[in-house]
Design a protein around this motif. Structure first.
Motif, PDB file in Angstrom:
ATOM      1  N   GLU A  23     -21.029  22.556  62.658  1.00 43.08           N
ATOM      2  CA  GLU A  23     -21.331  21.770  63.930  1.00 43.08           C
ATOM      3  C   GLU A  23     -20.005  21.254  64.186  1.00 43.08           C
ATOM      4  O   GLU A  23     -19.627  21.502  65.482  1.00 43.08           O
ATOM      5  N   HIS A  24     -19.356  20.497  63.540  1.00 41.94           N
ATOM      6  CA  HIS A  24     -17.942  19.941  63.741  1.00 41.94           C
ATOM      7  C   HIS A  24     -16.908  21.014  64.308  1.00 41.94           C
ATOM      8  O   HIS A  24     -16.343  20.921  65.352  1.00 41.94           O
ATOM      9  N   GLY A  25     -16.823  21.823  63.542  1.00 46.57           N
ATOM     10  CA  GLY A  25     -15.878  23.095  63.867  1.00 46.57           C
ATOM     11  C   GLY A  25     -16.213  23.620  65.241  1.00 46.57           C
ATOM     12  O   GLY A  25     -15.063  23.925  65.928  1.00 46.57           O
ATOM     13  N   GLU A  26     -17.265  23.800  65.441  1.00 47.82           N
ATOM     14  CA  GLU A  26     -17.873  24.588  66.924  1.00 47.82           C
ATOM     15  C   GLU A  26     -17.426  23.667  67.962  1.00 47.82           C
ATOM     16  O   GLU A  26     -16.921  24.055  68.894  1.00 47.82           O
ATOM     17  N   ILE A  27     -18.011  22.365  67.758  1.00 51.08           N
ATOM     18  CA  ILE A  27     -17.544  21.560  68.726  1.00 51.08           C
ATOM     19  C   ILE A  27     -16.088  21.312  68.992  1.00 51.08           C
ATOM     20  O   ILE A  27     -15.791  21.308  70.188  1.00 51.08           O
ATOM     21  N   SER A  98     -17.844  13.599  61.904  1.00 53.81           N
ATOM     22  CA  SER A  98     -18.556  14.283  60.949  1.00 53.81           C
ATOM     23  C   SER A  98     -19.634  13.334  60.465  1.00 53.81           C
ATOM     24  O   SER A  98     -19.323  12.186  60.417  1.00 53.81           O
ATOM     25  N   PRO A  99     -20.783  13.921  59.766  1.00 53.53           N
ATOM     26  CA  PRO A  99     -21.534  13.136  59.284  1.00 53.53           C
ATOM     27  C   PRO A  99     -21.191  12.305  58.081  1.00 53.53           C
ATOM     28  O   PRO A  99     -21.756  11.255  57.884  1.00 53.53           O
ATOM     29  N   SER A 100     -19.870  12.397  57.410  1.00 54.10           N
ATOM     30  CA  SER A 100     -19.578  11.715  56.366  1.00 54.10           C
ATOM     31  C   SER A 100     -18.766  10.470  56.997  1.00 54.10           C
ATOM     32  O   SER A 100     -18.563   9.609  56.169  1.00 54.10           O
ATOM     33  N   ASP A 101     -18.408  10.681  58.240  1.00 55.03           N
ATOM     34  CA  ASP A 101     -17.274   9.408  58.663  1.00 55.03           C
ATOM     35  C   ASP A 101     -18.460   7.986  58.879  1.00 55.03           C
ATOM     36  O   ASP A 101     -19.416   8.449  59.457  1.00 55.03           O
ATOM     37  N   SER A 102     -17.796   7.070  58.597  1.00 49.65           N
ATOM     38  CA  SER A 102     -18.604   5.948  58.992  1.00 49.65           C
ATOM     39  C   SER A 102     -18.119   5.624  60.190  1.00 49.65           C
ATOM     40  O   SER A 102     -16.923   5.599  60.827  1.00 49.65           O
ATOM     41  N   LYS A 103     -18.872   4.698  61.025  1.00 47.93           N
ATOM     42  CA  LYS A 103     -18.785   3.925  62.605  1.00 47.93           C
ATOM     43  C   LYS A 103     -17.327   3.295  62.396  1.00 47.93           C
ATOM     44  O   LYS A 103     -16.314   3.440  63.198  1.00 47.93           O
ATOM     45  N   PRO A 104     -17.099   2.382  61.339  1.00 46.40           N
ATOM     46  CA  PRO A 104     -16.167   1.617  61.351  1.00 46.40           C
ATOM     47  C   PRO A 104     -14.863   2.265  61.039  1.00 46.40           C
ATOM     48  O   PRO A 104     -13.629   2.068  61.660  1.00 46.40           O
ATOM     49  N   LYS A 105     -14.934   3.405  60.455  1.00 44.61           N
ATOM     50  CA  LYS A 105     -13.841   4.202  59.853  1.00 44.61           C
ATOM     51  C   LYS A 105     -13.260   4.967  61.306  1.00 44.61           C
ATOM     52  O   LYS A 105     -12.063   5.038  61.711  1.00 44.61           O
ATOM     53  N   VAL A 106     -14.262   5.437  61.920  1.00 43.18           N
ATOM     54  CA  VAL A 106     -13.883   6.192  63.027  1.00 43.18           C
ATOM     55  C   VAL A 106     -13.264   5.238  64.597  1.00 43.18           C
ATOM     56  O   VAL A 106     -12.458   5.686  64.823  1.00 43.18           O
ATOM     57  N   MET A 107     -14.007   4.074  64.508  1.00 45.52           N
ATOM     58  CA  MET A 107     -13.395   3.017  65.315  1.00 45.52           C
ATOM     59  C   MET A 107     -12.087   2.570  65.000  1.00 45.52           C
ATOM     60  O   MET A 107     -11.087   2.307  65.835  1.00 45.52           O
ATOM     61  N   LEU A 160     -16.263  17.952  82.348  1.00 49.46           N
ATOM     62  CA  LEU A 160     -17.039  18.510  81.572  1.00 49.46           C
ATOM     63  C   LEU A 160     -18.374  18.195  81.337  1.00 49.46           C
ATOM     64  O   LEU A 160     -18.704  16.991  81.051  1.00 49.46           O
ATOM     65  N   GLU A 161     -19.412  19.006  81.962  1.00 50.20           N
ATOM     66  CA  GLU A 161     -20.692  18.655  81.783  1.00 50.20           C
ATOM     67  C   GLU A 161     -21.043  18.639  80.423  1.00 50.20           C
ATOM     68  O   GLU A 161     -21.047  19.610  79.687  1.00 50.20           O
ATOM     69  N   LEU A 162     -21.519  17.420  79.848  1.00 53.69           N
ATOM     70  CA  LEU A 162     -21.579  17.417  78.320  1.00 53.69           C
ATOM     71  C   LEU A 162     -22.585  18.383  77.831  1.00 53.69           C
ATOM     72  O   LEU A 162     -22.503  18.702  76.431  1.00 53.69           O
ATOM     73  N   ALA A 163     -23.433  18.782  78.557  1.00 52.15           N
ATOM     74  CA  ALA A 163     -24.658  19.686  78.070  1.00 52.15           C
ATOM     75  C   ALA A 163     -23.916  21.322  77.496  1.00 52.15           C
ATOM     76  O   ALA A 163     -24.604  21.737  76.605  1.00 52.15           O
ATOM     77  N   GLU A 164     -22.950  21.421  78.256  1.00 55.73           N
ATOM     78  CA  GLU A 164     -22.171  22.640  78.030  1.00 55.73           C
ATOM     79  C   GLU A 164     -21.498  22.608  76.546  1.00 55.73           C
ATOM     80  O   GLU A 164     -21.412  23.348  75.832  1.00 55.73           O
ATOM     81  N   LEU A 165     -21.015  21.156  76.094  1.00 57.59           N
ATOM     82  CA  LEU A 165     -20.335  21.030  74.867  1.00 57.59           C
ATOM     83  C   LEU A 165     -21.503  21.109  73.618  1.00 57.59           C
ATOM     84  O   LEU A 165     -21.160  21.611  72.573  1.00 57.59           O
TER      85      LEU A 165
END
Length: 168
Positions: A23-27, A98-107, A160-165
């Motif tokens: 999913e990550h790769g496709e998006i 990614s599912p393994s990423d924590s929100k604090p790490k991403v922020m 970008l209409e996010l529905a497309e993504l």
């Protein structure tokens, strides 16, 4: 640096990252396609793929690689093209969470981009089908898949209409 795995170098500390899932790769690929097509057809600059590293700081070094990035034409003209890492930040950094990423790490990573001079960071959250837009001196904005992501002023005219993504 190891070249058979993905990694970030944050303040001199090497951080190995797991390969991205389906999913990550496709998006990430879709977002790259949308951005690249927009900027190339309008001569706005260049879009870059996930393995493009940016040197954001020295001694200790910080090198990050977003899933998608963009640099405006004016900034590209100011520096020589090279085959190695890009010195300095992109104008836009897109991170697909990614599912393994924590929100604090991403922020924290988003903050690293903004502190280095990136003008916009788009965090794509596949689990909630949302995109968070972060810009220096602006309030954080989170858009749902029913909304439109707009790139102005960093990526002029991008919509970008996010529905497309998030289409399955």
């Amino acid at each position: 640096m190891p070249d058979n795995v993905r990694w970030d170098l944050r303040e001199g500390e090497l951080r190995i990252m797991s390969p991205a899932g389906e999913e990550h790769g496709e998006i990430a690929m879709l977002m790259g396609e949308f951005i690249s097509h927009h900027v190339r057809t309008r001569g706005l600059g260049k879009a870059y793929a996930a393995e493009t590293g940016y040197i954001l700081a020295r001694e200790p070094d910080t090198v990050l690689a977003p899933d998608v990035s963009f640099i405006r034409s004016e900034r590209l003209a100011e520096r020589p093209r090279n085959r190695g890492l890009i010195v300095g930040p992109p104008d836009l950094a897109v991170e697909v969470v990614s599912p393994s990423d924590s929100k604090p790490k991403v922020m924290q990573k988003a903050d690293d981009w903004l502190t280095a001079g990136t003008q916009a960071v788009w965090l794509v959250w596949p689990d909630t089908r949302t995109v968070t837009v972060l810009r220096p001196d602006h309030d954080q904005l989170t858009l749902s898949e029913r909304e439109t992501l707009e790139g102005d002023p960093v990526v002029p005219g991008f919509r970008l209409e996010l529905a497309e993504l998030f289409r399955r």
